[in-house]
Design an enzyme around this catalytic site. Sequence first.
Site, PDB file in Angstrom:
ATOM      1  N   ASP A   1      -4.721  -6.328  -7.753  1.00 61.54           N
ATOM      2  CA  ASP A   1      -4.879  -5.539  -6.539  1.00 61.54           C
ATOM      3  C   ASP A   1      -5.076  -4.091  -6.959  1.00 61.54           C
ATOM      4  O   ASP A   1      -4.929  -3.733  -8.141  1.00 61.54           O
ATOM      5  CB  ASP A   1      -3.651  -5.710  -5.629  1.00 61.54           C
ATOM      6  CG  ASP A   1      -3.975  -5.526  -4.152  1.00 61.54           C
ATOM      7  OD1 ASP A   1      -5.038  -4.954  -3.838  1.00 61.54           O
ATOM      8  OD2 ASP A   1      -3.173  -5.958  -3.306  1.00 61.54           O
TER       9      ASP A   1
ATOM     10  N   HIS B   1       0.828  -1.201   0.000  1.00 66.33           N
ATOM     11  CA  HIS B   1       0.000   0.000   0.000  1.00 66.33           C
ATOM     12  C   HIS B   1       0.870   1.263   0.000  1.00 66.33           C
ATOM     13  O   HIS B   1       0.438   2.317  -0.470  1.00 66.33           O
ATOM     14  CB  HIS B   1      -0.908   0.036   1.237  1.00 66.33           C
ATOM     15  CG  HIS B   1      -1.930  -1.045   1.276  1.00 66.33           C
ATOM     16  ND1 HIS B   1      -1.669  -2.302   1.798  1.00 66.33           N
ATOM     17  CD2 HIS B   1      -3.218  -1.068   0.850  1.00 66.33           C
ATOM     18  CE1 HIS B   1      -2.763  -3.045   1.689  1.00 66.33           C
ATOM     19  NE2 HIS B   1      -3.712  -2.327   1.129  1.00 66.33           N
TER      20      HIS B   1
END
Length: 349
Positions: free
Chosen positions: A258, A188
């Site tokens: 993702d 992230h």
Amino acid sequence: MPNPIELALGPLMVDIPGPILRAVDRERLQHPAVGGIILFSRNCVDAVQVRELCSEIHALRQPQLIIGIDQEGGRVQRLREGVTRFPPQASLGWAAESDGLDRARDLAEIWGELLGYELRQLGIDLDFTPCIDLDSGVSSVIGDRALHSDPYIVGELASHLWQGMDRQGLNGVAKHFPGHGNIAGDSHLELPIDLRPLDELEEDLRPFHRLVAAGIPAIMPAHVQYSALDELPAGYSSYWLQKVLRADLGFTGIIVSDDLSMAGAVGAGRIEQRVDAALAAGCELLLICNDEAAADQAMQHCLTRKLCAPRLTLLRGQDSPIDPTRLSSYRAAIEELRERFAKRFAKPL
């Protein structure tokens, strides 16, 4: 309510900012490039509200959009009110150690059936679970989301959890291929780099072999660079997605990227370049979350390329056939697991 528009599904899965659909949200979800929507905590007040939201989303177009959610359990459970509060999936691994693998397999199937029943009652098609990364003790972003450190135990528990979900008509996504658990970096926030050679990565791959054999319909690659094998992150890598996942493992389902807005994905360039890189590698459903401007740019780019994703209809949920008399015993089993895990690790859940 107006009749749904007839429109093939596109390759993008996007999000909305709140618990209700605004006019601009309806317009975005009816864009030809969109094929699905992912729900976050900000979209989930309680089960009643989520059911109404899903009903409204499914009424927008035909074929219906795919509605997904991250409902793993523990700290990754977007909907918490009006449904079962599941513990972290590591609780199943601990049950395997304390009560034996057979009992843990049973609990995993109960977990999957109860999760599948509850989410299908709300209209959710796809849950981004199970997480089958190995617990190496170095990844804080994975941590207790991992079932266990032993790849055999992970494969067994994850496949039984998935079988329970499948029995109730809920589709699942095994993640994060080929394994995110042995590296400290958080994709992230950065692009993690795993330096291990293929023979050391084989342990991480074993649960994916098991889930492919069990029929998992979707797999999500990691935004991680496995530099001994390819300079590209797995989600942009034909080596990982075509050679290893498709050819070697024999996976024929949907590859779901993702979130392309994560820091681990931005090295490919602008959002249009990220979309092209993921599609070229073999992803069919592309997540773009928490960035409306990027989503709009990607939608226009996909429209220009006339992209569609007809196979996404494979991810539509099915009717849930559970016997309601079993629900109370299922919930009691999960609550006992939750309480025992919290007591064992002194963790509030």
